[in-house]
Motif scaffolding. Structure first.
Motif, mmCIF file in Angstrom:
data_model
loop_
_atom_site.group_PDB
_atom_site.id
_atom_site.type_symbol
_atom_site.label_atom_id
_atom_site.label_comp_id
_atom_site.label_asym_id
_atom_site.label_seq_id
_atom_site.Cartn_x
_atom_site.Cartn_y
_atom_site.Cartn_z
ATOM 1 N N THR A 1 -19.861 -3.537 -22.935
ATOM 2 C CA THR A 1 -18.922 -3.704 -21.826
ATOM 3 C C THR A 1 -19.063 -2.562 -20.839
ATOM 4 O O THR A 1 -19.330 -1.430 -21.212
ATOM 5 C CB THR A 1 -17.476 -3.717 -22.378
ATOM 6 O OG1 THR A 1 -17.353 -4.763 -23.343
ATOM 7 C CG2 THR A 1 -16.466 -3.925 -21.277
ATOM 8 N N THR B 1 -12.169 -2.885 -13.109
ATOM 9 C CA THR B 1 -12.847 -4.081 -13.597
ATOM 10 C C THR B 1 -13.417 -3.816 -14.988
ATOM 11 O O THR B 1 -13.805 -2.690 -15.316
ATOM 12 C CB THR B 1 -14.006 -4.508 -12.673
ATOM 13 O OG1 THR B 1 -14.969 -3.447 -12.598
ATOM 14 C CG2 THR B 1 -13.506 -4.859 -11.294
ATOM 15 N N THR C 1 -16.370 -5.701 -17.318
ATOM 16 C CA THR C 1 -17.410 -6.722 -17.294
ATOM 17 C C THR C 1 -18.082 -6.805 -18.657
ATOM 18 O O THR C 1 -18.476 -5.782 -19.222
ATOM 19 C CB THR C 1 -18.466 -6.404 -16.219
ATOM 20 O OG1 THR C 1 -17.820 -6.219 -14.955
ATOM 21 C CG2 THR C 1 -19.475 -7.537 -16.110
ATOM 22 N N GLU D 1 -15.699 -11.222 -16.191
ATOM 23 C CA GLU D 1 -15.220 -10.089 -15.400
ATOM 24 C C GLU D 1 -13.698 -10.159 -15.293
ATOM 25 O O GLU D 1 -13.140 -11.166 -14.856
ATOM 26 C CB GLU D 1 -15.839 -10.082 -14.001
ATOM 27 C CG GLU D 1 -15.470 -8.821 -13.211
ATOM 28 C CD GLU D 1 -16.197 -8.720 -11.886
ATOM 29 O OE1 GLU D 1 -16.795 -7.668 -11.621
ATOM 30 O OE2 GLU D 1 -16.179 -9.698 -11.116
ATOM 31 N N GLU E 1 -10.649 -8.423 -13.461
ATOM 32 C CA GLU E 1 -10.306 -7.561 -12.338
ATOM 33 C C GLU E 1 -8.792 -7.330 -12.331
ATOM 34 O O GLU E 1 -8.025 -8.287 -12.426
ATOM 35 C CB GLU E 1 -10.714 -8.200 -11.011
ATOM 36 C CG GLU E 1 -12.176 -8.603 -10.919
ATOM 37 C CD GLU E 1 -12.467 -9.344 -9.631
ATOM 38 O OE1 GLU E 1 -11.754 -9.109 -8.625
ATOM 39 O OE2 GLU E 1 -13.394 -10.174 -9.625
#
Length: 212
Positions: free
Chosen positions: A154, A166, A168, A178, A180
């Motif tokens: 990650t 964020t 991801t 993702e 956010e």
């Protein structure tokens, strides 16, 4: 130029690019990356419907199936909107599901799950650089680090001033997740990410048959 000839050149360029940058930028929209890559392949002159089919490209999941992977609740934040969509370019389809969580003045979170199965072995190239490195940078303005989420590597980014960040995650070399967050603390953002069933996504990646 056929794709068989271009492939080694593309891989070499990708590796050089990854080494040249400590943390390469991740495309803001995986669908745009998909369309650009498909257009590049089309220029090689391959006549197949999906130029990546011979390299192990897979059929993406349905938009509704991917939308079902969005959690109904993200660490107490109610889901206020959810949608799934499929777009394509030159026979290479990309499916994305998006969920929005929270309302009012509290934390707001958006979760995007994108299926890049039609890119075959290149499905994880959006995260190629950071997946091959270890990142741990922290300062007065925030941090950027590679960690692990449910067994998957990650990348976390957080900015203190805007209280935004964020997370991801690449799952099964094809799903890019993702998370956010805005007006949110890092621990809350991480908890929202844990609301996603990454194991189910991984199982879905393994279950999909290759295209004919």
């Amino acid at each position: 130029m056929k794709i068989r000839t271009a492939l080694p050149l593309f891989l070499a360029a990708s590796q050089t690019w990854a080494v040249a940058q400590t943390v390469p930028a991740i495309p803001a929209d995986a669908k745009d990356a998909m369309a650009a890559f498909s257009k590049m392949l089309q220029s090689f002159g391959d006549d197949s419907n999906n130029p990546l089919a011979a390299l192990g490209a897979q059929k993406p999941v349905g938009a509704g199936e991917l939308k079902a992977m969005l959690p109904a609740d993200a660490d107490g934040l109610r889901r206020t909107n959810a949608r799934g969509e499929k777009t394509g370019a030159f026979g290479a389809n990309v499916v994305q599901a998006t969920g929005e969580y929270g309302d009012g003045e509290g934390p707001r979170v958006k979760i995007n799950i994108t299926d890049l199965a039609a890119m075959g072995p290149f499905g994880a190239l959006a995260g190629f650089g950071w997946m091959q490195t270890e990142v741990d940078s922290e300062g007065d303005h925030g941090y950027e680090r590679t960690t692990e989420q449910s067994g998957f590597k990650t990348l976390e980014k957080y900015t203190n001033a805007s209280r935004s960040g964020t997370i991801t995650v690449v799952v099964g070399n094809r799903f890019i997740v993702e998370v956010e967050g805005r007006n949110i603390d890092p621990t809350k953002l991480q908890a929202c990410a844990r609301a996603i069933d990454f194991s189910a996504l991984d199982n879905l990646a393994k279950a999909q048959p290759a295209t004919e």
